[in-house]
Design a protein around this motif. Structure first.
Motif: not given
Length: 211
Positions: A31-32, A65-68, A79-80
């Motif tokens: 759950a990001l 994680a999530l790259d913004s 990007h996941p």
């Protein structure tokens, strides 16, 4: 305990499977959180490809994680990724490539970086790789699968701060990892130190990638 893995993983399988890597891919049930980025900087609109004959790492950890960042036309995006981290890594015959498309009057331009191919491998400490896609043969020693991300203690910890990742989400770790025939697509790499022996960088027109 040793575990061997062979295969490639894409984001569509992120909720089902986890294949560790340098790079390495995907976490389940993440759950990001709302926040900034996994990479600790805004990633560019260009992913890059990396190949290596072999990566030997000690102190391995991995979580989702999530790259913004941005698209190439300046729009915000995200990007996941699977963040794969090593306390120490030795990489043999590494190739990294990135393609800039559609430049005026030129077309696509490819940047290629090669290192660690002359008998002295690339060496890295506290290496984090934000991976989107991976294929490799992998062997892990004393692997723990299903650890809460905040409780990892065999490899580097989560980056922390405003990183867009759930500290209670799925993670895995191992005392060591050996990956061969590595092919991966990534959005970011960070390291405490990164020693590139025999570094060679070249630019060429057209699409010329490591794989």
């Amino acid at each position: 305990m040793e575990s061997q893995v062979r295969g490639g993983t894409r984001w569509k399988r992120f909720a089902v499977v986890m294949v560790p890597s340098v790079a390495a891919t995907a976490c389940i049930g993440i759950a990001l959180a709302q926040g900034a980025l996994a990479a600790s900087f805004s990633v560019s609109g260009q992913s890059f490809k990396v190949t290596a004959d072999k990566l030997v790492g000690t102190g391995f950890s991995q979580y989702g994680a999530l790259d913004s960042g941005y698209t190439l036309d300046g729009k915000k995006t995200a990007h996941p990724v699977a963040v794969s981290a090593f306390k120490n890594a030795s990489i043999t015959n590494m190739c990294q490539s990135v393609v800039t498309p559609d430049l005026p009057l030129i077309g696509s331009v490819s940047l290629t970086l090669k290192a660690g191919g002359g008998g002295t491998p690339v060496e890295a400490e506290n290496l984090y790789i934000d991976v989107e896609d991976l294929a490799a043969d992998a062997t892990f020693k004393n692997i723990d699968i299903g650890v809460a991300a905040k409780d990892m203690n065999k490899g580097p910890a989560m980056k922390g701060g405003s990183e867009a990742s759930n500290p209670y989400g799925f993670a895995q770790q191992a005392e060591s990892a050996v990956l061969t025939d590595v092919k991966q697509t990534a959005w970011a790499t960070t390291a405490g130190t990164f020693k590139l022996s025999g570094l060679k960088m070249s630019l060429s027109t057209g699409v010329k990638e490591c794989y």
